[in-house]
Design a protein around this motif. Structure first.
Motif, PDB file in Angstrom:
ATOM      1  N   GLN A  41      55.310  54.019  60.425  1.00 60.09           N
ATOM      2  CA  GLN A  41      54.961  54.199  59.022  1.00 60.09           C
ATOM      3  C   GLN A  41      56.128  53.730  58.162  1.00 60.09           C
ATOM      4  O   GLN A  41      57.232  54.261  58.259  1.00 60.09           O
ATOM      5  N   ALA A  42      55.858  52.738  57.336  1.00 61.61           N
ATOM      6  CA  ALA A  42      56.896  52.187  56.465  1.00 61.61           C
ATOM      7  C   ALA A  42      57.247  53.183  55.361  1.00 61.61           C
ATOM      8  O   ALA A  42      56.526  54.156  55.114  1.00 61.61           O
ATOM      9  N   GLN A  43      58.355  52.913  54.681  1.00 62.68           N
ATOM     10  CA  GLN A  43      58.802  53.795  53.602  1.00 62.68           C
ATOM     11  C   GLN A  43      58.054  53.452  52.318  1.00 62.68           C
ATOM     12  O   GLN A  43      58.583  52.845  51.390  1.00 62.68           O
ATOM     13  N   ASN A  44      56.779  53.873  52.276  1.00 67.19           N
ATOM     14  CA  ASN A  44      55.944  53.625  51.107  1.00 67.19           C
ATOM     15  C   ASN A  44      55.894  54.872  50.211  1.00 67.19           C
ATOM     16  O   ASN A  44      56.083  55.989  50.697  1.00 67.19           O
ATOM     17  N   PRO A  45      55.603  54.691  48.941  1.00 70.30           N
ATOM     18  CA  PRO A  45      55.424  55.851  48.064  1.00 70.30           C
ATOM     19  C   PRO A  45      54.117  56.567  48.385  1.00 70.30           C
ATOM     20  O   PRO A  45      53.272  56.030  49.107  1.00 70.30           O
ATOM     21  N   PRO A  46      53.920  57.783  47.850  1.00 70.18           N
ATOM     22  CA  PRO A  46      52.658  58.489  48.099  1.00 70.18           C
ATOM     23  C   PRO A  46      51.481  57.806  47.421  1.00 70.18           C
ATOM     24  O   PRO A  46      51.662  57.003  46.496  1.00 70.18           O
ATOM     25  N   ALA A  47      50.282  58.129  47.905  1.00 70.93           N
ATOM     26  CA  ALA A  47      49.071  57.601  47.271  1.00 70.93           C
ATOM     27  C   ALA A  47      48.932  58.175  45.865  1.00 70.93           C
ATOM     28  O   ALA A  47      49.359  59.290  45.581  1.00 70.93           O
ATOM     29  N   LYS A  48      48.311  57.389  44.978  1.00 68.85           N
ATOM     30  CA  LYS A  48      48.175  57.816  43.585  1.00 68.85           C
ATOM     31  C   LYS A  48      46.769  57.511  43.077  1.00 68.85           C
ATOM     32  O   LYS A  48      46.186  56.473  43.391  1.00 68.85           O
ATOM     33  N   PHE A  49      46.245  58.441  42.263  1.00 68.34           N
ATOM     34  CA  PHE A  49      44.920  58.293  41.665  1.00 68.34           C
ATOM     35  C   PHE A  49      45.096  58.436  40.152  1.00 68.34           C
ATOM     36  O   PHE A  49      45.557  59.472  39.673  1.00 68.34           O
ATOM     37  N   VAL A  50      44.729  57.391  39.393  1.00 65.82           N
ATOM     38  CA  VAL A  50      44.960  57.434  37.953  1.00 65.82           C
ATOM     39  C   VAL A  50      43.693  57.085  37.167  1.00 65.82           C
ATOM     40  O   VAL A  50      42.790  56.434  37.686  1.00 65.82           O
ATOM     41  N   PHE A  51      43.692  57.518  35.907  1.00 61.41           N
ATOM     42  CA  PHE A  51      42.602  57.407  34.930  1.00 61.41           C
ATOM     43  C   PHE A  51      41.524  58.445  35.239  1.00 61.41           C
ATOM     44  O   PHE A  51      40.798  58.340  36.217  1.00 61.41           O
ATOM     45  N   ALA A  52      41.458  59.442  34.366  1.00 61.01           N
ATOM     46  CA  ALA A  52      40.464  60.503  34.493  1.00 61.01           C
ATOM     47  C   ALA A  52      39.597  60.543  33.243  1.00 61.01           C
ATOM     48  O   ALA A  52      39.394  61.587  32.631  1.00 61.01           O
ATOM     49  N   GLN A  53      39.097  59.383  32.878  1.00 58.78           N
ATOM     50  CA  GLN A  53      38.255  59.256  31.690  1.00 58.78           C
ATOM     51  C   GLN A  53      36.798  59.402  32.098  1.00 58.78           C
ATOM     52  O   GLN A  53      36.086  58.415  32.289  1.00 58.78           O
ATOM     53  N   GLU A  54      36.360  60.647  32.263  1.00 58.82           N
ATOM     54  CA  GLU A  54      35.050  60.915  32.851  1.00 58.82           C
ATOM     55  C   GLU A  54      33.894  60.736  31.872  1.00 58.82           C
ATOM     56  O   GLU A  54      32.732  60.804  32.269  1.00 58.82           O
ATOM     57  N   LYS A  55      34.190  60.557  30.613  1.00 60.30           N
ATOM     58  CA  LYS A  55      33.095  60.364  29.656  1.00 60.30           C
ATOM     59  C   LYS A  55      32.345  59.075  29.977  1.00 60.30           C
ATOM     60  O   LYS A  55      32.841  58.206  30.704  1.00 60.30           O
ATOM     61  N   LYS A  56      31.168  58.932  29.433  1.00 58.17           N
ATOM     62  CA  LYS A  56      30.312  57.782  29.721  1.00 58.17           C
ATOM     63  C   LYS A  56      31.045  56.467  29.464  1.00 58.17           C
ATOM     64  O   LYS A  56      31.595  56.236  28.397  1.00 58.17           O
ATOM     65  N   GLY A  57      31.056  55.621  30.475  1.00 60.05           N
ATOM     66  CA  GLY A  57      31.703  54.326  30.361  1.00 60.05           C
ATOM     67  C   GLY A  57      33.190  54.355  30.624  1.00 60.05           C
ATOM     68  O   GLY A  57      33.852  53.315  30.585  1.00 60.05           O
ATOM     69  N   GLY A  58      33.736  55.558  30.898  1.00 54.19           N
ATOM     70  CA  GLY A  58      35.159  55.669  31.144  1.00 54.19           C
ATOM     71  C   GLY A  58      35.528  55.351  32.583  1.00 54.19           C
ATOM     72  O   GLY A  58      34.672  55.103  33.428  1.00 54.19           O
ATOM     73  N   ARG A  59      36.829  55.383  32.841  1.00 54.25           N
ATOM     74  CA  ARG A  59      37.336  55.095  34.177  1.00 54.25           C
ATOM     75  C   ARG A  59      37.693  56.395  34.886  1.00 54.25           C
ATOM     76  O   ARG A  59      38.200  57.334  34.258  1.00 54.25           O
ATOM     77  N   LEU A  60      37.468  56.422  36.188  1.00 56.82           N
ATOM     78  CA  LEU A  60      37.823  57.605  36.977  1.00 56.82           C
ATOM     79  C   LEU A  60      38.361  57.146  38.330  1.00 56.82           C
ATOM     80  O   LEU A  60      37.635  56.574  39.129  1.00 56.82           O
ATOM     81  N   GLY A  61      39.654  57.353  38.561  1.00 59.12           N
ATOM     82  CA  GLY A  61      40.253  57.014  39.847  1.00 59.12           C
ATOM     83  C   GLY A  61      40.006  58.143  40.836  1.00 59.12           C
ATOM     84  O   GLY A  61      40.597  59.217  40.708  1.00 59.12           O
ATOM     85  N   ILE A  62      39.154  57.906  41.827  1.00 57.31           N
ATOM     86  CA  ILE A  62      38.734  59.003  42.699  1.00 57.31           C
ATOM     87  C   ILE A  62      38.398  58.473  44.098  1.00 57.31           C
ATOM     88  O   ILE A  62      37.938  57.341  44.253  1.00 57.31           O
TER      89      ILE A  62
END
Length: 418
Positions: A289-310
């Motif tokens: 396992q290489a020295q990588n950063p942790p996994a990340k989930f971004v943008f929690a714009q759950e309203k209609k048409g928004g972005r959701l990193g999930i």
């Protein structure tokens, strides 16, 4: 234990094409962070075996690099090692002609290290097994050779496995057939048969005698087809009933040698209760396992048409960024990026894959270093996919390592947003 493990890693892996275009089958990534060979090597380590020779033949660069990074953990001063032994044509001018010939061409290792036993393993199967239990069985039975066998329903074994026939009163193998249409049942259990797992334990002296004899004959130089049947005539050859360290109700052993089998085994890992348990601290699976950063989930714009990193029901390795996209029932290797408004389902994304915006990916295997342009759809139009990619009869789309994906989708997206 005076055991030398020799791992066969030289097959071309043609049925796993195009994942094996640039690498040997044992080096194919599996389960997000592992390589297939990690399971066999971890079995050796967990079983107390400290002398291991890996025998590659084709496209071994990726495998050799992985062995150097992940498995350089033994002390030569203590006479322990994991080494890669490429073909050297020590006994002639031919490459390996079969599984038995691969061992025969490297038999000098048994003369140099003088092990009492040689354990022959395949480097391309997924399972958990304590080889020391098989070794104890081998000694208790006073066997010259022992073949690991797994109980398989007769119907599913037909024309699929090498099948062992054992005696009614003991474990001695009295017959062996390669992929018979009507497999011989286990005595007293008419619905089951013993399938060979490709795991062999030999008394070194007996094995060397048979390998030298086989080398002088015109045969397939194969353990299942030639060596074991010949041994049965003059030596005591026993079947060892596989004891699964996976600790599940059903025994787990998989040959992931086809795209469909490989995809299905990976998809099992993201289920609520997978058949293969990767989270057992008592039987760890080691890898690099290489020295990588942790996994990340971004943008929690759950309203209609928004972005959701999930990510749902998925394996997401370190270094991944789910940037406003949706991942479901999928396996993501390190450093994968899924960009905004994209959707990935039932797929395997290998290291450094980049999914552009507004993509739709379904039932796909995308190999390392592939960039998917914005707006691309894969897995939704079989006829269109077949024009550009490898597609299996079951509909799995495979994109090879480093492939440049077509740009038409980017142009279509630009027209839509203009």
């Amino acid at each position: 234990m005076s055991i030398l493990a020799m791992i066969l890693a030289g097959g071309k892996g043609e049925r796993l094409h195009p994942l094996t275009i640039h690498r040997a089958k044992p080096a194919v990534p599996f389960g997000g962070i592992y390589r297939i060979i990690d399971f066999t090597l971890s079995n050796c380590i967990n079983s107390g075996i400290r002398k291991i020779a890996v025998l590659p033949q084709y496209k071994s660069l990726s495998l050799d690099k992985h062995l150097r990074l992940a498995w350089n953990l033994f002390s030569g001063e203590l006479d322990e090692y994991i080494i890669s032994v490429p073909p050297q044509q020590r006994v002639g001018d031919k490459w390996y002609q079969g599984t038995a010939d691969a061992i025969y061409q490297n038999i000098y290792m048994s003369e140099k290290d003088a092990p009492d036993y040689i354990l022959v393993l395949a480097g391309d199967h997924i399972y958990k097994m304590d080889y020391s239990e098989m070794f104890r069985f081998h000694q208790e039975q006073n066997a010259d050779a022992t073949v690991a066998a797994i109980e398989v329903p007769k119907k599913s074994a037909a024309a699929a496995f090498g099948v062992l026939e054992v005696g009614k009163d003991d474990c001695r193998i009295v017959g062996f057939e390669e992929k018979p249409r009507d497999p011989k049942p286990i005595p007293g259990r008419p619905d089951l048969t013993f399938a060979s797992m490709g795991v062999y334990l030999f008394n070194t002296k007996t094995l060397v005698e048979h390998l030298k004899s086989d080398a002088l004959q015109d045969t397939a130089h194969d353990f299942g087809k030639n060596i074991v049947p010949q041994m049965m005539k003059a030596s005591r050859v026993c079947a060892y009933n596989f004891k699964d360290e996976n600790k599940k109700e059903a025994k787990y052993w998989r040959d992931v040698g086809t795209i469909d089998a490989y995809w299905e085994a990976n998809m099992d890992l993201v289920s609520v209760d997978p058949l293969l348990n990767l989270y057992d601290n008592a039987w760890p699976i080691r890898t690099y396992q290489a020295q990588n950063p942790p996994a990340k989930f971004v943008f929690a714009q759950e309203k209609k048409g928004g972005r959701l990193g999930i990510a749902l029901d998925s394996i997401v390795a370190h270094g991944c960024i789910i940037s406003g996209g949706r991942v479901q029932n999928s396996v993501l290797s390190p450093n994968v990026r899924v960009n905004s408004y994209s959707e990935v389902r039932d797929s395997i994304l290998m290291e450094n894959v980049d999914i552009g915006r507004r993509c739709r990916i379904r039932k796909a295997i995308i190999d390392k270093d592939v960039v998917i342009p914005p707006g691309t759809e894969i897995g939704y139009n079989a006829a269109e996919d077949k024009k550009h990619y490898h597609v299996t009869p079951s509909g799995i789309v495979v994109i090879p390592k480093g492939m440049e994906v077509r740009e038409e989708a980017r142009e279509e997206l630009a027209k839509e947003t203009a």
